[in-house]
Scaffold this motif. Sequence first.
Motif, PDB file in Angstrom:
ATOM      1  N   GLY A 137       0.805  -1.222   0.000  1.00  0.00           N
ATOM      2  CA  GLY A 137       0.000   0.000   0.000  1.00  0.00           C
ATOM      3  C   GLY A 137       0.835   1.267   0.000  1.00  0.00           C
ATOM      4  O   GLY A 137       0.438   2.272  -0.573  1.00  0.00           O
ATOM      5  N   LYS A 138       1.972   1.236   0.648  1.00  0.00           N
ATOM      6  CA  LYS A 138       2.783   2.449   0.719  1.00  0.00           C
ATOM      7  C   LYS A 138       3.791   2.533  -0.424  1.00  0.00           C
ATOM      8  O   LYS A 138       4.570   3.475  -0.499  1.00  0.00           O
ATOM      9  CB  LYS A 138       3.476   2.535   2.074  1.00  0.00           C
ATOM     10  CG  LYS A 138       2.483   2.804   3.214  1.00  0.00           C
ATOM     11  CD  LYS A 138       3.146   3.226   4.484  1.00  0.00           C
ATOM     12  CE  LYS A 138       2.187   3.223   5.660  1.00  0.00           C
ATOM     13  NZ  LYS A 138       1.087   4.174   5.546  1.00  0.00           N
ATOM     14  N   SER A 139       3.789   1.541  -1.304  1.00  0.00           N
ATOM     15  CA  SER A 139       4.662   1.617  -2.484  1.00  0.00           C
ATOM     16  C   SER A 139       3.846   2.209  -3.644  1.00  0.00           C
ATOM     17  O   SER A 139       2.686   2.563  -3.471  1.00  0.00           O
ATOM     18  CB  SER A 139       5.154   0.221  -2.865  1.00  0.00           C
ATOM     19  OG  SER A 139       4.073  -0.527  -3.388  1.00  0.00           O
ATOM     20  N   ARG A 140       4.452   2.271  -4.833  1.00  0.00           N
ATOM     21  CA  ARG A 140       3.713   2.784  -5.992  1.00  0.00           C
ATOM     22  C   ARG A 140       2.986   1.677  -6.732  1.00  0.00           C
ATOM     23  O   ARG A 140       2.518   1.867  -7.857  1.00  0.00           O
ATOM     24  CB  ARG A 140       4.678   3.493  -6.937  1.00  0.00           C
ATOM     25  CG  ARG A 140       5.210   4.832  -6.418  1.00  0.00           C
ATOM     26  CD  ARG A 140       5.628   5.750  -7.566  1.00  0.00           C
ATOM     27  NE  ARG A 140       6.131   5.040  -8.732  1.00  0.00           N
ATOM     28  CZ  ARG A 140       7.401   4.640  -8.880  1.00  0.00           C
ATOM     29  NH1 ARG A 140       8.274   4.884  -7.957  1.00  0.00           N
ATOM     30  NH2 ARG A 140       7.773   3.988  -9.980  1.00  0.00           N
ATOM     31  N   ALA A 141       2.867   0.502  -6.098  1.00  0.00           N
ATOM     32  CA  ALA A 141       2.256  -0.645  -6.777  1.00  0.00           C
ATOM     33  C   ALA A 141       0.829  -0.342  -7.225  1.00  0.00           C
ATOM     34  O   ALA A 141       0.416  -0.745  -8.312  1.00  0.00           O
ATOM     35  CB  ALA A 141       2.279  -1.860  -5.858  1.00  0.00           C
ATOM     36  N   GLY A 142       0.071   0.379  -6.391  1.00  0.00           N
ATOM     37  CA  GLY A 142      -1.324   0.692  -6.732  1.00  0.00           C
ATOM     38  C   GLY A 142      -1.410   1.507  -7.988  1.00  0.00           C
ATOM     39  O   GLY A 142      -2.195   1.205  -8.900  1.00  0.00           O
ATOM     40  N   LYS A 143      -0.592   2.541  -8.090  1.00  0.00           N
ATOM     41  CA  LYS A 143      -0.614   3.409  -9.276  1.00  0.00           C
ATOM     42  C   LYS A 143      -0.188   2.617 -10.514  1.00  0.00           C
ATOM     43  O   LYS A 143      -0.809   2.717 -11.571  1.00  0.00           O
ATOM     44  CB  LYS A 143       0.324   4.598  -9.050  1.00  0.00           C
ATOM     45  CG  LYS A 143       0.290   5.599 -10.183  1.00  0.00           C
ATOM     46  CD  LYS A 143       1.216   6.765  -9.933  1.00  0.00           C
ATOM     47  CE  LYS A 143       1.114   7.801 -11.045  1.00  0.00           C
ATOM     48  NZ  LYS A 143       1.135   7.271 -12.394  1.00  0.00           N
ATOM     49  N   ASP A 144       0.859   1.814 -10.362  1.00  0.00           N
ATOM     50  CA  ASP A 144       1.340   1.038 -11.507  1.00  0.00           C
ATOM     51  C   ASP A 144       0.294   0.032 -11.975  1.00  0.00           C
ATOM     52  O   ASP A 144       0.094  -0.166 -13.177  1.00  0.00           O
ATOM     53  CB  ASP A 144       2.636   0.305 -11.138  1.00  0.00           C
ATOM     54  CG  ASP A 144       3.818   1.266 -11.051  1.00  0.00           C
ATOM     55  OD1 ASP A 144       3.686   2.397 -11.569  1.00  0.00           O
ATOM     56  OD2 ASP A 144       4.845   0.902 -10.463  1.00  0.00           O
ATOM     57  N   MET A 180      -4.203  -8.179  -2.844  1.00  0.00           N
ATOM     58  CA  MET A 180      -2.780  -8.177  -2.458  1.00  0.00           C
ATOM     59  C   MET A 180      -2.594  -7.544  -1.084  1.00  0.00           C
ATOM     60  O   MET A 180      -1.831  -8.022  -0.259  1.00  0.00           O
ATOM     61  CB  MET A 180      -1.960  -7.395  -3.484  1.00  0.00           C
ATOM     62  CG  MET A 180      -1.761  -8.121  -4.782  1.00  0.00           C
ATOM     63  SD  MET A 180      -0.539  -7.300  -5.821  1.00  0.00           S
ATOM     64  CE  MET A 180      -1.375  -5.814  -6.298  1.00  0.00           C
ATOM     65  N   ALA A 181      -3.309  -6.428  -0.860  1.00  0.00           N
ATOM     66  CA  ALA A 181      -3.066  -5.650   0.361  1.00  0.00           C
ATOM     67  C   ALA A 181      -3.982  -6.062   1.507  1.00  0.00           C
ATOM     68  O   ALA A 181      -3.621  -5.919   2.669  1.00  0.00           O
ATOM     69  CB  ALA A 181      -3.236  -4.164   0.075  1.00  0.00           C
ATOM     70  N   GLY A 182      -5.191  -6.536   1.203  1.00  0.00           N
ATOM     71  CA  GLY A 182      -6.111  -6.991   2.242  1.00  0.00           C
ATOM     72  C   GLY A 182      -6.682  -5.865   3.084  1.00  0.00           C
ATOM     73  O   GLY A 182      -7.152  -6.101   4.190  1.00  0.00           O
ATOM     74  N   SER A 183      -6.628  -4.626   2.575  1.00  0.00           N
ATOM     75  CA  SER A 183      -7.115  -3.494   3.382  1.00  0.00           C
ATOM     76  C   SER A 183      -7.947  -2.565   2.519  1.00  0.00           C
ATOM     77  O   SER A 183      -7.510  -2.155   1.442  1.00  0.00           O
ATOM     78  CB  SER A 183      -5.924  -2.743   3.976  1.00  0.00           C
ATOM     79  OG  SER A 183      -6.297  -1.428   4.309  1.00  0.00           O
ATOM     80  N   SER A 184      -9.148  -2.232   3.006  1.00  0.00           N
ATOM     81  CA  SER A 184     -10.026  -1.351   2.239  1.00  0.00           C
ATOM     82  C   SER A 184      -9.496   0.079   2.168  1.00  0.00           C
ATOM     83  O   SER A 184      -9.424   0.649   1.078  1.00  0.00           O
ATOM     84  CB  SER A 184     -11.429  -1.371   2.846  1.00  0.00           C
ATOM     85  OG  SER A 184     -12.006  -2.625   2.628  1.00  0.00           O
ATOM     86  N   PRO A 185      -9.122   0.692   3.303  1.00  0.00           N
ATOM     87  CA  PRO A 185      -8.617   2.069   3.207  1.00  0.00           C
ATOM     88  C   PRO A 185      -7.356   2.165   2.348  1.00  0.00           C
ATOM     89  O   PRO A 185      -7.196   3.110   1.575  1.00  0.00           O
ATOM     90  CB  PRO A 185      -8.301   2.442   4.658  1.00  0.00           C
ATOM     91  CG  PRO A 185      -9.035   1.481   5.491  1.00  0.00           C
ATOM     92  CD  PRO A 185      -9.194   0.247   4.696  1.00  0.00           C
ATOM     93  N   ALA A 186      -6.462   1.163   2.480  1.00  0.00           N
ATOM     94  CA  ALA A 186      -5.226   1.188   1.689  1.00  0.00           C
ATOM     95  C   ALA A 186      -5.547   1.101   0.203  1.00  0.00           C
ATOM     96  O   ALA A 186      -4.924   1.775  -0.627  1.00  0.00           O
ATOM     97  CB  ALA A 186      -4.316   0.033   2.101  1.00  0.00           C
ATOM     98  N   THR A 187      -6.554   0.273  -0.149  1.00  0.00           N
ATOM     99  CA  THR A 187      -6.943   0.140  -1.549  1.00  0.00           C
ATOM    100  C   THR A 187      -7.497   1.465  -2.067  1.00  0.00           C
ATOM    101  O   THR A 187      -7.119   1.933  -3.148  1.00  0.00           O
ATOM    102  CB  THR A 187      -7.999  -0.979  -1.701  1.00  0.00           C
ATOM    103  OG1 THR A 187      -7.451  -2.178  -1.162  1.00  0.00           O
ATOM    104  CG2 THR A 187      -8.368  -1.206  -3.149  1.00  0.00           C
ATOM    105  N   CYS A 188      -8.403   2.066  -1.295  1.00  0.00           N
ATOM    106  CA  CYS A 188      -8.999   3.356  -1.684  1.00  0.00           C
ATOM    107  C   CYS A 188      -7.924   4.393  -1.911  1.00  0.00           C
ATOM    108  O   CYS A 188      -7.936   5.133  -2.887  1.00  0.00           O
ATOM    109  CB  CYS A 188      -9.875   3.883  -0.544  1.00  0.00           C
ATOM    110  SG  CYS A 188     -11.548   3.450  -0.708  1.00  0.00           S
ATOM    111  N   SER A 189      -7.001   4.443  -0.970  1.00  0.00           N
ATOM    112  CA  SER A 189      -5.964   5.454  -1.001  1.00  0.00           C
ATOM    113  C   SER A 189      -5.024   5.231  -2.189  1.00  0.00           C
ATOM    114  O   SER A 189      -4.706   6.157  -2.921  1.00  0.00           O
ATOM    115  CB  SER A 189      -5.210   5.390   0.323  1.00  0.00           C
ATOM    116  OG  SER A 189      -4.387   6.477   0.461  1.00  0.00           O
TER     117      SER A 189
END
Lengths: 179, 447
Positions: free
Chosen positions: B75-82, B112-121
């Motif tokens: 979640g704190k990496s750029r994986a979501g954007k990529d 991958m992350a298992g977290s709703s707020p992390a996914t949203c963010s």
Amino acid sequence: MSAHAELDLTHIDAPRTGVLGAIQSVLDVVNGVLAAASALAIAAAGLVLTWEVVGRYFLGIASDWQDELSTFLLIGATFASAAWTQARRGHVGIDALSMILPPSADRVRRRLADVGSSVFCTFFAVKCWQLLVEAWVDDQTTPSAWGAPLWIPYACMTFGMALLALQQALQVFTPRPVE
Amino acid sequence: MTTLQLGLMYGGATLAALFSGIPIAFALGGVATIFMMFFMPAASLDTIAQNVYEELASITLLTIPLFILKGAAIGKSRAGKDLYDALHTWLGRVPGGLGVAVVLACGLFAAMAGSSPATCSAIGSSGIPEMRRRGYSPGFAAGLVAAGGTLGILLPPSIVLILYAVAAEQSLGRLFLAGLGPGVLLVVLFASFAVFQWKREFIKAEKVVANGGPRSPILSDEHFTMAERLAALPRVMPFLLLLTGVMVALYGGIATPSETAGLGAVMALALIAIVYRAYKLRDLKPIFEGTLGESGMLLMIIGMSLLYSYVMSYLHISQSAAEAIVGLHLSKWMLLVAILLLVVMLGFFLPPVSIILMTAPIILPPLRAAGFDLIWFGVVMAVVMEMGLIHPPVGLNIFVINRIAPDIGLGPVIRGTIPFVILMAIGVVILSFVPGIAMWLPNAVYG
């Protein structure tokens, strides 16, 4: 912080002046060291469990101590970092009444909530201490083949809950702005 | 004192303690301790610390910090954007493809992350500005990400499902598998709505142009060359391999759920170190701080909730409440509706972890007696809790979106989420009529 708000771990809510501020400064150092140790413990638990898979599946090594060691590490991390989390108000509660109560009454409510938390955690720390002493005196171990001494996790619980109770007691005296 | 009176006092004391603002963990622990003092043998007080330790020392529960670490690392990496960028380039030609890419990215990232707020963010911080730049209405863009983020508590490794497995004494492996079908169902519903809404906004924009108004960017075509599409893959492939690798390890008999959690955390940290060079202290500090804060708070609530449930059970409150519910002789489906409404109402005040651990001893026996499969119910309960993440008065994801896109405003975000709340309710109805969507996969794998 409401029960559902995201954690903001950047702001420390604790006294900064006078004798209480000095105690808090010492506690900050202790909390910081324990938080770093807890982070290492979580990482170590991950490595231990990874080793368990690699050892059993690829090297045929029987797993006997890995689950218990990771349990100890994770329980230790949870309790050792409890005061660090509390300093940042990371243990969430329901703040719905702050929207209804007048500011002065809400300040009283918040202070009473801190007192209530501190009293419970102090009581719990005492019970953890009794458990620790009993485990130490009776030489208690886990029932597994590894037979790890139980005073280790109980010591983490005792020390962690005592620090948590102290942190909460200090926060009772911290002036908190009304949100 | 009758059990009813005792139960009412226990419930009343719990509400008073929770609404006083005492942190949930200590409020539940405190109420349990006070009732132990007054209504249980004196010696029982000496066991509270041991009770909490023994309940927490479950290797299944202790997977939670490691799954949180895995989620924080990703979640704190750029994986979501990529991930989102890659899906965007591949779905560029699909009508409403950008919205569909957001939903798929949310689903994959949540898994991958298992977290709703992390996914949203993670998905919202790049997805919402891009959708708005491309002419999507702000409320629609926000609603799509908020709803997509909720998939985190349904798809494995959902912390909600881990807790439910412990509380309901059900197989975690079966529950994780049972969450996949409904997760895909919701992804399909959300993606279909994304296409439908895009079409509506497209037609509206065409009418504005026909009436001499300004041309919305939603009317523009967007093309990506095959070279651009292929270039987007290398950064996301390692994470998709992590996702599949963890599932193969778990269901291929290589690793237990706890080992999977450890393996997943270590692999996620290794991947962000290799792909994003995030191995320095300044990169790792926020990951571990986030993990400590969230897992410490959750495990403390879990430990105290289990103590709370133990006292409730010792005093026969949970058994009597369960018998009273059975005694109402509600029809099977009325019972389900009543229990789900209770879950929704509790969701206004309490996080899912507390709801599950506090209510499980009361609601599960009547559901079992009514013939419901508890694995199926766990998944349905998770979907209902997902709804709580995007509807007022709490709706955590609404506030996450409000933080990453403050100029949209809470009103449009809430209005944007309403269609998705309705879609989730439709999802629950579909799951009720076609339970096989949840149960087919676990039954096929485990028999």
